[in-house]
Design a protein around this motif. Structure first.
Motif: not given
Length: 447
Positions: A355-362, A399-406, A408-410, A415-418
C-alpha cells in the motif's frame, strides 16, 4: 580452514546466486569482518527459537495471535534507550488490546535488533548528474549522498552486531524487569483513549478495565504478569551477516541462525534456486516468507517442500503483502491450495508493503485506511475459507512521526514534512499503531 559437519552444508550454498547483496569493494576487509562475527557469542539461543516455534504453531491453530512490529530499517543513530523503550512500549500496548480482542495469548515479535539492511529496486541512485550506490541500510553503507558514505563498508556488519546486542540487552531488561507489567500497560492505554480523537475506543478500554478489576478481585497472580516473552525478528537479507552468526546447537548438533529468533525471506529474494531459500532451509529457526499478489501457487508449494519438508507446525509462516485493493482476490487461491496440500503454515498479514505510494508533495507514504482495509480483507478471506488469520506484521515506531496519512489524528499530505524521519519506508506512529490495535481487536472479537 574449511568448515565441517553441519556448517559444511551451509558453506555449499555460498555458490548459489544471491540477490540483493552489496558489492563489497575490498574482499580482504569483508573476510576480516566475517571472521570477527563468527568469533562472537550468539545474539539469541536455540532454545528460545524452539519456544517461538511452538508459539507460532499455536497461532496457526488459532490458539495465539502474532504481533510483529518495528522499524522498516533500523539505524545506528536511532538505537538509543528512549527509542528502543518507546518501540517496545508501543508493541506491549498493542498486544494488551489484541489479547483482549482475541481472547488468546499474543506472541510479541519485534522487527528489531537486526533490521539494518534493506532490499532496493536498483543498485544505484542518481541525483541530478551524480550516480552512487543505493543506500542498502546501515549494515552496508550510510544514507548521506556522498561517495564516502555510499561505499559499502564490511565493518558495518560488525557494528550491526554490536547495535543488535545492545538493543536485545535492553529489550530483555524491559520485558523481564517490570516495565512490561500488564497494569502499567493498561494505564498507558487509558491515556490513549482519553484523547478525544480516540474516544470511539473508550468502550473497549473500559471493558479491559473491568476485566483487570475482575482478575484482581479473584486474586489473580499479577506478579506473573510483570514479565513477558518478547522475540526478535528481521529479514535475513545479507548472507555475509547471517552465515557467520549461524551456529551448531550443542544440544542437538543442528544449525540455528543466532542473529534473531525469527528470520524471513523477502519477496525479492525467495527464488527457489537462490541462496536465501537454501540458507533458511538449513537452519532450524521459525522462518517467514513474504508473498505478494504475484506469488504463484506452484512456486509456493515447492517452497514449502524445500523449507518445511517435514510439515512441522510453527516452522513456516507466510507473511502476505497483497495490497488493500487486491487482497480479497489474490489471497484465497493461495490459502486454499496450501491448506489443501496439508502444510501447517501460519498466516500473517503485512498491510504495509502493498500500500505504498508517492504523495502529491513527493513523499513516499501509505494511507492508514488502506492499512486497515488490507487487514480487514485478510480476516474476511480466512473467515470465508474456514482458515486461521494468525497475526499482523507492521512497520511502526514509538515516536510521533508524520509518515503515514490519516488515522484519528488525520495526518494530511501537508503534514508529512513535519516529522518525516524514516530512511526507507513510512511507518505508523505511536498513535496510529494503537488505533490499528483497537481496530484489529474489534475484528478479532467478532471472529
Amino acid at each position: 580452514m574449511h568448515p565441517t559437519g553441519p556448517l559444511a552444508s551451509l558453506a555449499a550454498g555460498a555458490d548459489l546466486p544471491a540477490a540483493q547483496q552489496p558489492v563489497w569493494p575490498d574482499a580482504a576487509r569483508l573476510q576480516a569482518a566475517v571472521t570477527e562475527l563468527a568469533s562472537y557469542p550468539p545474539l539469541v539461543f536455540a532454545g528460545e527459537c524452539d519456544v517461538l516455534k511452538t508459539r507460532m504453531a499455536a497461532a496457526a491453530r488459532g490458539e495465539a495471535f502474532v504481533l510483529q512490529g518495528g522499524d522498516c530499517a533500523e539505524t545506528f543513530a536511532a538505537a538509543t534507550a528512549d527509542n528502543i523503550r518507546d518501540r517496545v512500549k508501543t508493541i506491549l500496548q498493542m498486544a494488551a488490546v489484541l489479547t483482549y480482542g482475541a481472547s488468546v495469548p499474543v506472541v510479541k515479535v519485534g522487527r528489531m535488533a537486526g533490521q539494518y539492511a534493506k532490499p532496493r529496486s536498483s543498485g544505484n541512485e542518481t541525483r541530478e548528474d551524480v550516480t552512487l550506490p543505493a543506500y542498502r541500510g546501515d549494515m552496508v553503507n550510510d544514507f548521506d549522498f556522498t561517495p564516502e558514505a555510499r561505499t559499502p563498508d564490511p565493518q558495518r556488519l560488525v557494528r550491526a552486531y554490536h547495535a543488535s546486542s545492545a538493543t536485545l540487552n535492553l529489550v530483555r531488561a524491559f520485558t523481564q524487569g517490570g516495565f512490561a507489567d500488564l497494569r502499567h500497560v493498561h494505564d498507558w492505554n487509558r491515556g490513549f483513549v482519553a484523547n478525544a480523537a480516540n474516544s470511539r475506543y473508550e468502550r473497549l478500554a473500559k471493558d479491559i478495565d473491568k476485566a483487570m478489576k475482575f482478575m484482581d478481585a479473584c486474586g489473580a497472580d499479577f506478579d506473573a504478569m510483570k514479565t513477558t516473552e518478547f522475540f526478535s525478528a528481521h529479514e535475513a537479507l545479507l548472507l555475509d551477516y547471517e552465515r557467520p552468526l549461524t551456529r551448531v546447537d550443542s544440544r542437538t548438533g543442528e544449525l540455528y541462525d543466532t542473529s534473531g529468533h525469527f528470520i524471513w525471506v523477502g519477496e525479492r529474494t525467495r527464488d527457489l534456486d537462490g541462496a536465501h531459500v537454501d540458507f533458511v532451509s538449513k537452519v532450524l529457526n521459525p522462518i517467514g516468507v513474504k508473498l505478494s499478489a504475484k506469488a504463484e501457487v506452484d512456486d509456493v508449494l515447492r517452497l514449502i517442500d524445500k523449507v518445511d519438508p517435514d510439515r512441522e507446525p510453527g516452522r513456516l509462516t507466510f507473511i502476505t503483502r497483497m495490497g488493500a485493493r487486491t487482497v480479497r482476490e489474490a489471497l484465497p487461491p493461495l490459502v486454499d491450495k496450501i491448506t489443501a496440500s496439508g502444510a501447517q503454515v501460519t498466516w500473517i498479514c503485512d498491510p504495509m508493503h502493498g500500500n505504498t505510494f508517492e504523495s502529491a508533495s513527493g513523499y513516499k507514504t501509505r494511507d492508514f485506511e488502506d492499512v486497515v482495509e488490507e487487514v480487514r480483507g485478510f480476516f474476511e478471506v480466512h473467515q470465508g475459507l474456514g482458515t486461521v488469520p494468525g497475526g499482523i506484521h507492521v512497520e511502526l515506531t514509538g515516536n510521533d512521526v508524520t509518515e503515514v496519512l490519516g488515522g484519528a489524528e488525520k495526518i494530511l499530505d501537508g503534514d508529512l514534512n513535519k516529522r518525516y524521519e524514516t530512511v526507507c519506508d513510512p511507518r505508523l506512529n505511536h498513535q496510529q499503531s494503537l488505533e490499528l490495535a483497537f481496530l484489529v481487536a474489534e475484528m478479532l472479537s467478532k471472529d
